[in-house]
Design an enzyme around this catalytic site. Structure first.
Site, PDB file in Angstrom:
ATOM      1  N   ASN A 126       6.110  -1.594  -1.518  1.00 43.78           N
ATOM      2  CA  ASN A 126       5.999  -0.140  -1.732  1.00 43.78           C
ATOM      3  C   ASN A 126       6.709   0.552  -0.579  1.00 43.78           C
ATOM      4  O   ASN A 126       6.944  -0.081   0.469  1.00 43.78           O
ATOM      5  CB  ASN A 126       4.525   0.284  -1.874  1.00 43.78           C
TER       6      ASN A 126
ATOM      7  N   ASN B   2      -7.743  -3.318  -5.668  1.00 46.52           N
ATOM      8  CA  ASN B   2      -6.809  -3.919  -6.625  1.00 46.52           C
ATOM      9  C   ASN B   2      -7.298  -5.232  -7.224  1.00 46.52           C
ATOM     10  O   ASN B   2      -6.584  -5.845  -8.020  1.00 46.52           O
ATOM     11  CB  ASN B   2      -5.442  -4.139  -5.968  1.00 46.52           C
TER      12      ASN B   2
ATOM     13  N   ARG C 150       2.918   0.161 -11.057  1.00 48.32           N
ATOM     14  CA  ARG C 150       2.248  -1.148 -11.003  1.00 48.32           C
ATOM     15  C   ARG C 150       1.644  -1.543 -12.344  1.00 48.32           C
ATOM     16  O   ARG C 150       1.853  -2.643 -12.823  1.00 48.32           O
ATOM     17  CB  ARG C 150       1.169  -1.132  -9.921  1.00 48.32           C
TER      18      ARG C 150
ATOM     19  N   HIS D 149       0.127   3.835  -6.895  1.00 50.29           N
ATOM     20  CA  HIS D 149      -1.173   3.558  -7.527  1.00 50.29           C
ATOM     21  C   HIS D 149      -1.855   4.897  -7.783  1.00 50.29           C
ATOM     22  O   HIS D 149      -1.743   5.825  -6.956  1.00 50.29           O
ATOM     23  CB  HIS D 149      -2.093   2.755  -6.585  1.00 50.29           C
TER      24      HIS D 149
ATOM     25  N   ALA E 240       0.764  -0.370   5.292  1.00 42.14           N
ATOM     26  CA  ALA E 240       0.900  -1.211   4.092  1.00 42.14           C
ATOM     27  C   ALA E 240       0.785  -0.386   2.819  1.00 42.14           C
ATOM     28  O   ALA E 240       0.848  -0.931   1.717  1.00 42.14           O
ATOM     29  CB  ALA E 240      -0.164  -2.303   4.095  1.00 42.14           C
TER      30      ALA E 240
ATOM     31  N   CYS F 101      -8.589   2.366  -1.036  1.00 43.60           N
ATOM     32  CA  CYS F 101      -7.968   1.069  -1.371  1.00 43.60           C
ATOM     33  C   CYS F 101      -8.714  -0.095  -0.726  1.00 43.60           C
ATOM     34  O   CYS F 101      -8.622  -1.220  -1.215  1.00 43.60           O
ATOM     35  CB  CYS F 101      -6.537   0.982  -0.855  1.00 43.60           C
TER      36      CYS F 101
HETATM   37  N1  ARG Z   1       0.391  -3.201   0.145  1.00 40.36           N
HETATM   38  C1  ARG Z   1      -0.473  -3.035  -0.978  1.00 40.36           C
HETATM   39  C2  ARG Z   1       0.353  -2.983  -2.262  1.00 40.36           C
HETATM   40  O1  ARG Z   1       1.441  -2.475  -2.233  1.00 40.36           O
HETATM   41  C3  ARG Z   1      -1.300  -1.772  -0.819  1.00 40.36           C
HETATM   42  C4  ARG Z   1      -2.310  -1.595  -1.894  1.00 40.36           C
HETATM   43  C5  ARG Z   1      -3.072  -0.308  -1.788  1.00 40.36           C
HETATM   44  N2  ARG Z   1      -4.109  -0.269  -2.725  1.00 40.36           N
HETATM   45  C6  ARG Z   1      -4.418   0.779  -3.518  1.00 40.36           C
HETATM   46  N3  ARG Z   1      -5.450   0.682  -4.286  1.00 40.36           N
HETATM   47  N4  ARG Z   1      -3.690   1.872  -3.540  1.00 40.36           N
HETATM   48  O2  ARG Z   1      -0.062  -3.458  -3.291  1.00 40.36           O
END
Ligand code: ARG
Length: 265
Positions: A19, A68, A136, A165, A254, A260
């Site tokens: 991302n 996730n 995603r 997301h 990240a 998250c």
């Molecule tokens: N680095 C992770 C990804 O890109 C971050 C996930 C963040 N999670 C969220 N529920 N927004 O998948």
């Protein structure tokens, strides 16, 4: 009392880029600070909710983002995620095992449909489900989830890669309220949110969106988030909410923040 699943950042790191937030941050996580920030979040949440933990796994740095792992439905049922990127796909068996061991009926979406769990699926206070697609999760996830739930599901089209997301840009709150960032969505989806939440929607400004203010955990009157402007705090206070800021800057490297790092069970 609400229950959340969390995962200690034992192996958290930015070691690949899936991302835009991760770009330029490879190897740049301050691990001691990340551990401290995660503990702070754990402490705040554990005063207001029950917390369960899943063991972190070496080589799966993003497992710390338990949102996730899957989408929990009523009555101990869960749809375990089918991750878009190979870098995260190995997380699914660990989340499946956690849920099986905890007595959940574990389901998956059919075919090759991608779905990233509670990162892309949120309940509002009326029990309606909102699913984000476009980055995603696949748009096909909407009908699949509706069929599994025997209930209508609202789809929201995410159009900007920074808000990949749904939980990065939208947060339904108690009492029919919500916070959202309009630029993350197609005009049609912005209208859907407007129609559903009316004057109970708080649209956040660019600065709050970039500080992951929409990535919030709502427990009763409390809203736990990374950082909010005075303007946003005032708007939330007017709706009887109290903002608790927990700095999670290392996790933003990240692309994730407070919400998250949790999965409501
Ligand atoms: N680095 C992770 C990804 O890109 C971050 C996930 C963040 N999670 C969220 N529920 N927004 O998948």
């Amino acid at each position: 009392m609400k229950t959340f699943l969390m995962c200690k950042p034992g192996y958290f790191e930015v070691s690949y880029v899936i991302n835009p937030w991760m770009a330029g941050n490879q190897g740049r996580v301050n691990k001691r600070l990340a551990a401290q920030q995660w503990e702070n979040l754990y402490d705040v949440l554990s005063r207001k909710a029950l917390i369960r933990l899943i063991e972190p796994v070496k080589g799966l740095p993003d497992m710390v983002f338990t949102a996730n792992g899957g989408l929990v439905c009523r009555d101990h049922e869960v749809i375990v995620s089918s991750f878009r990127h190979p870098q995260r796909q190995a997380e699914s068996p660990y989340f499946s095992k956690f849920f099986e061991d905890s007595g959940y009926r574990v389901m998956r979406l059919g075919g090759d449909i991608k779905f990233e769990g509670a990162g892309d699926a949120l309940y509002d206070s009326n029990g309606q489900v909102w699913v984000g697609y476009g980055h995603r999760s696949d748009v096909e996830a909407i009908n699949e989830i509706a069929a599994l739930f025997h209930a209508p599901v609202n789809g929201l089209h995410l159009v900007d890669p920074r808000w990949y997301h749904l939980d990065t840009a939208f947060c339904p709150l108690e009492h029919g309220c919500a916070i959202a960032y309009a630029k993350a969505f197609s005009p049609h989806s912005v209208n859907k949110i407007k129609n559903a939440f009316g004057d109970r929607i708080i649209w956040v400004a660019d600065e709050d969106a970039s500080n992951f203010a929409c990535n919030a955990v709502n427990i009763g009157h409390d809203i736990i988030l990374n950082k909010a402007s005075d303007e946003l705090k005032t708007a939330l206070n007017k709706n009887n909410f109290n903002v608790i800021e927990v700095d999670v800057s290392e996790f933003i490297k990240a692309g994730g923040a407070c919400k998250c790092l949790t999965l409501e069970l």
